[in-house]
Design a protein around this motif. Structure first.
Motif, mmCIF file in Angstrom:
data_model
loop_
_atom_site.group_PDB
_atom_site.id
_atom_site.type_symbol
_atom_site.label_atom_id
_atom_site.label_comp_id
_atom_site.label_asym_id
_atom_site.label_seq_id
_atom_site.Cartn_x
_atom_site.Cartn_y
_atom_site.Cartn_z
ATOM 1 N N HIS A 1 48.608 43.827 36.440
ATOM 2 C CA HIS A 1 49.348 43.230 37.545
ATOM 3 C C HIS A 1 48.678 43.547 38.877
ATOM 4 O O HIS A 1 48.062 44.599 39.043
ATOM 5 N N ILE A 2 48.846 42.635 39.829
ATOM 6 C CA ILE A 2 48.288 42.813 41.165
ATOM 7 C C ILE A 2 49.300 43.572 42.014
ATOM 8 O O ILE A 2 50.468 43.188 42.086
ATOM 9 N N THR A 3 48.859 44.642 42.649
ATOM 10 C CA THR A 3 49.754 45.401 43.514
ATOM 11 C C THR A 3 49.844 44.728 44.884
ATOM 12 O O THR A 3 48.842 44.285 45.429
ATOM 13 N N ILE A 4 51.065 44.617 45.403
ATOM 14 C CA ILE A 4 51.281 43.999 46.706
ATOM 15 C C ILE A 4 52.190 44.857 47.567
ATOM 16 O O ILE A 4 52.859 45.767 47.060
ATOM 17 N N ASP A 5 52.202 44.578 48.871
ATOM 18 C CA ASP A 5 53.176 45.171 49.769
ATOM 19 C C ASP A 5 54.476 44.398 49.616
ATOM 20 O O ASP A 5 54.512 43.180 49.806
ATOM 21 N N GLN A 6 55.556 45.088 49.285
ATOM 22 C CA GLN A 6 56.822 44.411 48.993
ATOM 23 C C GLN A 6 57.349 43.629 50.192
ATOM 24 O O GLN A 6 57.993 42.594 50.043
ATOM 25 N N GLY A 7 57.054 44.098 51.410
ATOM 26 C CA GLY A 7 57.585 43.437 52.588
ATOM 27 C C GLY A 7 56.840 42.204 53.027
ATOM 28 O O GLY A 7 57.367 41.383 53.786
ATOM 29 N N THR A 8 55.591 42.036 52.544
ATOM 30 C CA THR A 8 54.770 40.905 52.985
ATOM 31 C C THR A 8 54.171 40.092 51.848
ATOM 32 O O THR A 8 53.666 39.002 52.080
ATOM 33 N N SER A 9 54.195 40.611 50.630
ATOM 34 C CA SER A 9 53.523 40.016 49.464
ATOM 35 C C SER A 9 52.009 39.998 49.626
ATOM 36 O O SER A 9 51.301 39.262 48.920
ATOM 37 N N ALA A 10 51.484 40.789 50.553
ATOM 38 C CA ALA A 10 50.040 40.856 50.769
ATOM 39 C C ALA A 10 49.394 41.801 49.763
ATOM 40 O O ALA A 10 49.948 42.853 49.425
ATOM 41 N N THR A 11 48.205 41.420 49.292
ATOM 42 C CA THR A 11 47.406 42.310 48.461
ATOM 43 C C THR A 11 46.583 43.213 49.372
ATOM 44 O O THR A 11 46.705 43.171 50.600
ATOM 45 N N ASN A 12 45.716 44.006 48.778
ATOM 46 C CA ASN A 12 44.842 44.877 49.563
ATOM 47 C C ASN A 12 43.690 44.119 50.211
ATOM 48 O O ASN A 12 42.964 44.678 51.039
ATOM 49 N N VAL A 13 43.510 42.835 49.841
ATOM 50 C CA VAL A 13 42.438 42.015 50.419
ATOM 51 C C VAL A 13 43.046 41.083 51.453
ATOM 52 O O VAL A 13 43.948 40.293 51.135
ATOM 53 N N GLU A 14 42.566 41.161 52.666
ATOM 54 C CA GLU A 14 43.132 40.381 53.760
ATOM 55 C C GLU A 14 43.036 38.881 53.473
ATOM 56 O O GLU A 14 41.979 38.373 53.101
ATOM 57 N N GLY A 15 44.183 38.198 53.627
ATOM 58 C CA GLY A 15 44.210 36.752 53.409
ATOM 59 C C GLY A 15 44.535 36.352 51.991
ATOM 60 O O GLY A 15 44.572 35.160 51.670
ATOM 61 N N ILE A 16 44.788 37.315 51.108
ATOM 62 C CA ILE A 16 45.184 37.015 49.728
ATOM 63 C C ILE A 16 46.566 37.619 49.484
ATOM 64 O O ILE A 16 46.793 38.815 49.726
ATOM 65 N N PHE A 17 47.487 36.788 49.013
ATOM 66 C CA PHE A 17 48.856 37.192 48.733
ATOM 67 C C PHE A 17 49.150 36.933 47.252
ATOM 68 O O PHE A 17 48.412 36.205 46.572
#
Length: 341
Positions: A274-290
């Motif tokens: 699974h891809i880890t994301i920030d729960q508040g933004t759905s952002a991944t660790n790579v800028e511009g990828i959600f």
């Protein structure tokens, strides 16, 4: 057909299941245009491919809705924003361009230039686990099927189902109402399904409406290989004893083989598959990828469609600054703005 066109858009959504479709709507509400890529030949993901006629009970405001109907309504909801769908193709390349935008490439040659990428790929690309039977390919798509899209297609047919999980049991119960006969093959007497489903299966078996062929496993197929029409499914017990079951249709339900494919090599933060994301933004660790839906994870994550819908909304709103640089998104409710043109 190879598409050599270079498409330009705001967001590329990877995955055309329920969360991917709702992502298109949420993006549209904040003026983000979308192209959608999906490996299947139709929209809807597992809802459409695996259980379109099964009811879902936890969609808000719908006490019960068929999975296929849910997909139809999500398509209708997304339609005003004119999404472009690229089906039957898998994303194989993702490159950051010199201008900071992304270039998405598929195995069919499609190229999509976009400001953001939103991954809503569910469990990833999936396909059935096929039984190791000689000549199986001759019958696939003609009298051997791994998914049921409409039970009416099996009305009056002699149906043999192999497997002991929820899909096998649920479809055995459902098809017993329309098929000429239903036989269920399983390696053991105990089925791996909801207790109430197992009880219903046993009840129908006691009434003679379902033939429980246990403990047996698939051994061979017989029929006309030229036309792909089965007439017999041969099964073997644990001692090698054989039994022939008359059959027009075989439905092997041995689960799915799923894979994120090239997505797992994009440098994204991962927790197992699974891809880890920030729960508040759905952002991944790579800028511009959600990411949104079952493909992503975070502490306390619930694997529900409605959770994916919320993640899609977060992704769309936090993708806005990448599309409209320097602009501030003023949040408004849909009751205030309607559906933007």
């Amino acid at each position: 057909m190879v598409d050599q066109t270079l498409h330009h858009t705001d967001a590329c959504v990877i995955g055309g299941g329920p969360v991917g479709l709702f992502t298109v709507f949420q993006c549209g509400m904040v003026r983000i245009k979308c192209h959608v890529v999906d490996v299947l030949d139709a929209l809807g993901g597992q809802c459409a491919a695996l259980y379109p006629e099964k009811p879902i009970y936890d969609i808000p405001a719908h006490p019960s809705i068929l999975a296929g109907d849910l997909i139809g309504q999500l398509e209708q909801q997304a339609a005003p924003f004119n999404p472009v769908y690229h089906l039957s193709q898998q994303v194989v390349g993702l490159t950051r361009q010199d201008n900071g935008r992304w270039l998405v490439e598929t195995d069919k040659g499609t190229q999509i230039d976009c400001a953001v990428v939103i991954i809503a790929a569910g469990a990833g690309a999936f396909g059935p686990n096929r039984p190791p039977l000689d000549g199986l390919a001759h019958y696939e798509g003609k009298s051997v099927f791994y998914f049921v899209k409409s039970r009416e297609a099996f009305r009056g047919k002699r149906v043999v189902i192999a497997g002991g999980g929820d899909s096998a049991v649920d479809w055995a119960v459902s098809l017993s109402e329309v098929a000429a006969s239903v036989a269920v093959i399983h390696r053991r007497p105990k089925f791996r399904c909801a207790p109430e489903s197992a009880a219903r299966l046993q009840d129908l078996a006691s009434q003679g409406k379902i033939d429980l062929v246990v403990p047996y496993q698939l051994s061979a197929l017989e029929g006309d290989t030229a036309s792909g029409q089965l007439n017999t499914v041969r099964v073997a017990d644990l001692d090698g004893g054989l039994r022939d079951l008359p059959a027009d249709i075989l439905l092997p339900f041995f689960g799915l083989a799923t894979s994120l494919g090239p997505i797992s090599s994009w440098g994204l933060g991962m927790d197992k598959s699974h891809i880890t994301i920030d729960q508040g933004t759905s952002a991944t660790n790579v800028e511009g990828i959600f990411a949104a839906g079952d493909v992503c994870t975070y502490p306390g994550k619930l694997k529900l469609i409605l959770t994916g819908f919320a993640e899609a909304a977060q992704a769309a709103h936090h993708a806005y600054p990448f599309v409209y640089k320097g602009e501030h998104l003023h949040f408004e409710h849909s009751t205030s703005i309607g559906v933007p043109a």
